[in-house]
Design a protein around this motif. Structure first.
Motif, mmCIF file in Angstrom:
data_model
loop_
_atom_site.group_PDB
_atom_site.id
_atom_site.type_symbol
_atom_site.label_atom_id
_atom_site.label_comp_id
_atom_site.label_asym_id
_atom_site.label_seq_id
_atom_site.Cartn_x
_atom_site.Cartn_y
_atom_site.Cartn_z
ATOM 1 N N GLY A 73 -10.753 9.695 3.478
ATOM 2 C CA GLY A 73 -9.495 9.090 3.496
ATOM 3 C C GLY A 73 -9.489 7.791 3.237
ATOM 4 O O GLY A 73 -10.277 7.122 3.895
ATOM 5 N N MET A 74 -8.451 6.987 2.382
ATOM 6 C CA MET A 74 -8.459 5.814 2.384
ATOM 7 C C MET A 74 -7.084 5.098 2.504
ATOM 8 O O MET A 74 -6.439 5.728 1.670
ATOM 9 C CB MET A 74 -9.136 5.273 0.859
ATOM 10 C CG MET A 74 -9.748 3.814 0.615
ATOM 11 S SD MET A 74 -10.604 3.544 -0.491
ATOM 12 C CE MET A 74 -9.798 4.133 -1.931
ATOM 13 N N ALA A 75 -6.967 4.263 3.411
ATOM 14 C CA ALA A 75 -5.710 3.736 3.601
ATOM 15 C C ALA A 75 -5.844 2.130 2.670
ATOM 16 O O ALA A 75 -6.276 1.660 3.150
ATOM 17 C CB ALA A 75 -5.237 3.413 4.996
ATOM 18 N N ASN A 76 -4.744 1.942 1.904
ATOM 19 C CA ASN A 76 -4.968 0.677 0.986
ATOM 20 C C ASN A 76 -3.494 -0.133 1.249
ATOM 21 O O ASN A 76 -2.197 0.649 1.374
ATOM 22 C CB ASN A 76 -4.768 1.199 -0.480
ATOM 23 C CG ASN A 76 -5.841 2.366 -0.765
ATOM 24 O OD1 ASN A 76 -6.948 1.942 -0.492
ATOM 25 N ND2 ASN A 76 -5.377 3.339 -1.142
ATOM 26 N N ARG A 77 -3.750 -1.355 1.508
ATOM 27 C CA ARG A 77 -2.695 -2.184 1.750
ATOM 28 C C ARG A 77 -2.817 -3.306 0.714
ATOM 29 O O ARG A 77 -3.835 -3.914 0.570
ATOM 30 C CB ARG A 77 -2.567 -2.458 3.050
ATOM 31 C CG ARG A 77 -1.176 -2.976 3.491
ATOM 32 C CD ARG A 77 -1.220 -3.101 5.366
ATOM 33 N NE ARG A 77 -1.334 -1.954 5.953
ATOM 34 C CZ ARG A 77 -1.540 -1.877 7.079
ATOM 35 N NH1 ARG A 77 -1.510 -2.826 7.724
ATOM 36 N NH2 ARG A 77 -1.681 -0.675 7.832
ATOM 37 N N TYR A 78 -1.796 -3.833 0.289
ATOM 38 C CA TYR A 78 -1.664 -4.885 -0.800
ATOM 39 C C TYR A 78 -0.528 -5.824 -0.319
ATOM 40 O O TYR A 78 0.793 -5.478 -0.038
ATOM 41 C CB TYR A 78 -1.488 -4.566 -2.128
ATOM 42 C CG TYR A 78 -2.381 -3.852 -2.819
ATOM 43 C CD1 TYR A 78 -3.597 -4.244 -3.351
ATOM 44 C CD2 TYR A 78 -2.466 -2.526 -2.461
ATOM 45 C CE1 TYR A 78 -4.699 -3.621 -4.005
ATOM 46 C CE2 TYR A 78 -3.768 -1.773 -2.977
ATOM 47 C CZ TYR A 78 -4.547 -2.148 -3.771
ATOM 48 O OH TYR A 78 -5.581 -1.460 -4.325
ATOM 49 N N TRP A 79 -0.843 -7.234 -0.470
ATOM 50 C CA TRP A 79 0.304 -8.486 -0.203
ATOM 51 C C TRP A 79 0.487 -9.379 -1.140
ATOM 52 O O TRP A 79 -0.521 -9.607 -2.094
ATOM 53 C CB TRP A 79 -0.309 -9.329 1.016
ATOM 54 C CG TRP A 79 -0.579 -8.397 2.474
ATOM 55 C CD1 TRP A 79 0.559 -8.421 3.228
ATOM 56 C CD2 TRP A 79 -1.587 -7.665 2.982
ATOM 57 N NE1 TRP A 79 -0.038 -7.688 4.351
ATOM 58 C CE2 TRP A 79 -1.242 -7.278 4.245
ATOM 59 C CE3 TRP A 79 -2.755 -7.267 2.584
ATOM 60 C CZ2 TRP A 79 -2.310 -6.444 4.960
ATOM 61 C CZ3 TRP A 79 -3.561 -6.632 3.407
ATOM 62 C CH2 TRP A 79 -3.096 -6.058 4.618
ATOM 63 N N ASP A 80 1.532 -9.912 -1.250
ATOM 64 C CA ASP A 80 1.829 -10.759 -2.370
ATOM 65 C C ASP A 80 1.608 -12.352 -1.774
ATOM 66 O O ASP A 80 0.994 -12.393 -0.584
ATOM 67 C CB ASP A 80 3.221 -10.548 -2.905
ATOM 68 C CG ASP A 80 4.224 -11.171 -1.926
ATOM 69 O OD1 ASP A 80 4.029 -11.686 -1.104
ATOM 70 O OD2 ASP A 80 5.334 -10.608 -2.207
ATOM 71 N N GLU A 81 1.847 -13.346 -2.622
ATOM 72 C CA GLU A 81 1.623 -14.753 -2.110
ATOM 73 C C GLU A 81 2.521 -15.149 -1.066
ATOM 74 O O GLU A 81 2.200 -16.242 -0.275
ATOM 75 C CB GLU A 81 1.732 -15.549 -3.329
ATOM 76 C CG GLU A 81 3.095 -15.730 -3.930
ATOM 77 C CD GLU A 81 3.063 -14.471 -5.202
ATOM 78 O OE1 GLU A 81 4.178 -13.953 -5.071
ATOM 79 O OE2 GLU A 81 2.218 -14.442 -6.056
ATOM 80 N N ASP A 82 3.396 -14.297 -0.810
ATOM 81 C CA ASP A 82 4.506 -14.907 0.399
ATOM 82 C C ASP A 82 4.020 -14.077 1.614
ATOM 83 O O ASP A 82 4.670 -14.160 2.549
ATOM 84 C CB ASP A 82 5.849 -14.546 -0.117
ATOM 85 C CG ASP A 82 6.377 -15.402 -1.093
ATOM 86 O OD1 ASP A 82 6.013 -16.790 -0.895
ATOM 87 O OD2 ASP A 82 6.896 -15.041 -1.903
#
Length: 106
Positions: A73-82
């Motif tokens: 399993g893979m938990a993926n998280r992405y953030w923006d510049e803020d």
């Protein structure tokens, strides 16, 4: 992700600009590219945590395995510049699937 609490900068929800994210169909491009194109929120950071996890009931039939069977399993998280999270997803790799990575080294 149902989008009810996915608030972005100034109260804008990611789903307001990219409703395809909750449809059960292929996306026209990678999620973070779609979010940037539709909302202007550029992804600048990501995290992927890979682990052996029991497959939940909702995914077992799709993967062709028993409920609770171990799968990668893979938990993926992405953030923006803020610093706001624009995507969180959990993926499972079923039998016969591979996880690979390729990197250029200095």
């Amino acid at each position: 992700m149902d989008g009810t609490d996915q608030q972005g900068v100034g109260g804008e929800r990611v789903l307001d600009g990219a409703p395809e994210l909750v449809e059960s169909a292929p996306l026209p491009k990678m999620t973070f590219g779609l979010v940037e194109e539709r909302t202007g929120r550029r992804t600048v950071r990501r995290s992927h945590v890979v682990s052996l996890r029991p497959v939940p009931a909702g995914d077992a039939e799709l993967l062709g395995v028993e409920v609770g069977a171990p799968a990668l399993g893979m938990a993926n998280r992405y953030w923006d510049e803020d610093g706001a999270v624009t995507e969180y997803a959990t993926d499972f790799l079923g039998p016969g699937r591979h996880l690979s990575a390729e990197y250029d080294l200095p």
